[in-house]
Design an enzyme around this catalytic site. Sequence first.
Site, PDB file in Angstrom:
ATOM      1  CG  LEU A 140      52.299  37.292  29.945  1.00 13.70           C
ATOM      2  CD1 LEU A 140      53.732  37.639  30.340  1.00 13.70           C
ATOM      3  CD2 LEU A 140      51.398  38.482  30.300  1.00 13.70           C
TER       4      LEU A 140
ATOM      5  CG  HIS B  10      38.084  44.040  45.604  1.00 12.82           C
ATOM      6  ND1 HIS B  10      39.314  43.821  46.194  1.00 12.82           N
ATOM      7  CD2 HIS B  10      37.151  43.749  46.548  1.00 12.82           C
ATOM      8  CE1 HIS B  10      39.125  43.419  47.447  1.00 12.82           C
ATOM      9  NE2 HIS B  10      37.821  43.381  47.691  1.00 12.82           N
TER      10      HIS B  10
ATOM     11  CG  ASP C 230      47.418  42.644  50.960  1.00 15.18           C
ATOM     12  OD1 ASP C 230      46.175  42.686  50.942  1.00 15.18           O
ATOM     13  OD2 ASP C 230      48.069  42.481  52.005  1.00 15.18           O
TER      14      ASP C 230
HETATM   15  C1  FPP Z   1      43.596  42.019  48.207  1.00 16.94           C
HETATM   16  O1  FPP Z   1      43.318  43.248  48.808  1.00 16.94           O
HETATM   17  C2  FPP Z   1      42.724  41.776  47.019  1.00 16.94           C
HETATM   18  C3  FPP Z   1      41.800  40.780  46.899  1.00 16.94           C
HETATM   19  C4  FPP Z   1      41.541  39.796  47.955  1.00 16.94           C
HETATM   20  C5  FPP Z   1      40.952  40.631  45.697  1.00 16.94           C
HETATM   21  C6  FPP Z   1      41.654  40.968  44.439  1.00 16.94           C
HETATM   22  C7  FPP Z   1      40.745  40.746  43.294  1.00 16.94           C
HETATM   23  C8  FPP Z   1      40.852  41.392  42.164  1.00 16.94           C
HETATM   24  C9  FPP Z   1      41.909  42.394  41.881  1.00 16.94           C
HETATM   25  C10 FPP Z   1      39.853  41.086  41.088  1.00 16.94           C
HETATM   26  C11 FPP Z   1      40.303  39.896  40.320  1.00 16.94           C
HETATM   27  C12 FPP Z   1      40.070  40.089  38.906  1.00 16.94           C
HETATM   28  C13 FPP Z   1      40.793  39.473  37.966  1.00 16.94           C
HETATM   29  C14 FPP Z   1      40.405  39.654  36.534  1.00 16.94           C
HETATM   30  C15 FPP Z   1      41.940  38.597  38.264  1.00 16.94           C
HETATM   31  P1  FPP Z   1      42.481  43.237  50.142  1.00 16.94           P
HETATM   32  O2  FPP Z   1      41.039  43.091  49.792  1.00 16.94           O
HETATM   33  O3  FPP Z   1      43.003  42.176  51.048  1.00 16.94           O
HETATM   34  O4  FPP Z   1      42.731  44.674  50.714  1.00 16.94           O
HETATM   35  P2  FPP Z   1      43.240  45.056  52.191  1.00 16.94           P
HETATM   36  O5  FPP Z   1      44.542  44.343  52.372  1.00 16.94           O
HETATM   37  O6  FPP Z   1      43.377  46.535  52.113  1.00 16.94           O
HETATM   38  O7  FPP Z   1      42.157  44.596  53.138  1.00 16.94           O
END
Ligand code: FPP
Length: 297
Positions: free
Chosen positions: A147, A53, A36
């Site tokens: 893994l 992201h 997060d």
């Molecule tokens: C949470 O932070 C993150 C997400 C909802 C998206 C995460 C996605 C990735 C890291 C890409 C996935 C790729 C792979 C290869 C698995 P947030 O967007 O909720 O941020 P905030 O809490 O600051 O609003």
Amino acid sequence: MNQYKNNETKLSFFENLAIKIIKQGPIPKHIAFIMDGNRRWATNFNLNKSEGHEFGSEKLSKILKWCPKIGIKEVTVYAFSIENFKRSQDEVNAIMKLFIRKLLEKEQELHEKGIKVKVIGNLDMLPNDVQKVVADAMLSTKDNSKLNLNIAFAYSSREEITNSIKTIVEGVENNELILEDLDNVLIDECLYTNQSSPVDLLVRTSGEMRFSDFLLWQVPSTVFYFTTSLWPDFTLWHLLAAVFYYQRNYTQAKALKEHYNQTRPAITNNPRVDKFLANLEEKRCTKLVEMNRLIKS
Ligand code: FPP
């Protein structure tokens, strides 16, 4: 910004020493992350959300390098929840594109590192191009064993539990099961996480102390670790702190695990249930192969 882009995997003397020390204690076999804080991190650097992201996904690559060094065998990450579909279309599209790109880009590396990828979630909710890449990644890495990486994508725990119960109800309706077969082991075995070991440690970044519909069924004996670090800022030192926290709570977690008997039986001692579960696994595999083939043609 370079420190975030730096893909250097060589650890410093002190990092290696810290890993050696932490390995003297019990190591969680399975660790789950609620990654997060990507968007808040991006805002802090005046970047747009998709860049947050992007950096978040780079951090996941590092996690996959650190975990085997520590002795962790299974990693589950919450990458995209069903709730996240409610975000702006632009952001959803950017995450889908990033997910496809990362899976394709990392394919070779996943093999070299012996990583078995499993995407857990309602795959039917995903666009065709994402389904295809997911099916490819899962099928092509299925024999890897160094893994296990489970990526929760289009996932929510309540949907997963509902799906498990629906699967069982269908089994009863088709006379493959009887109602008396229904118990928590059977529900467990019909979840998307059916082949996983118990989650020993769950880490959530960004200071939020909620579970956000993630692995609710799977965590009766899990140690939870919350850190205020935003996901792209998460370092090896945060990971080691989480493992150290697990070690300090190990005795209690071990007793709880024994209480819930969270060891997955190879067979259930019920031939009807075993046959049903073997069929279910076969159906899931066939579905993946078809997802891959149908979308290709
Ligand atoms: C949470 O932070 C993150 C997400 C909802 C998206 C995460 C996605 C990735 C890291 C890409 C996935 C790729 C792979 C290869 C698995 P947030 O967007 O909720 O941020 P905030 O809490 O600051 O609003």
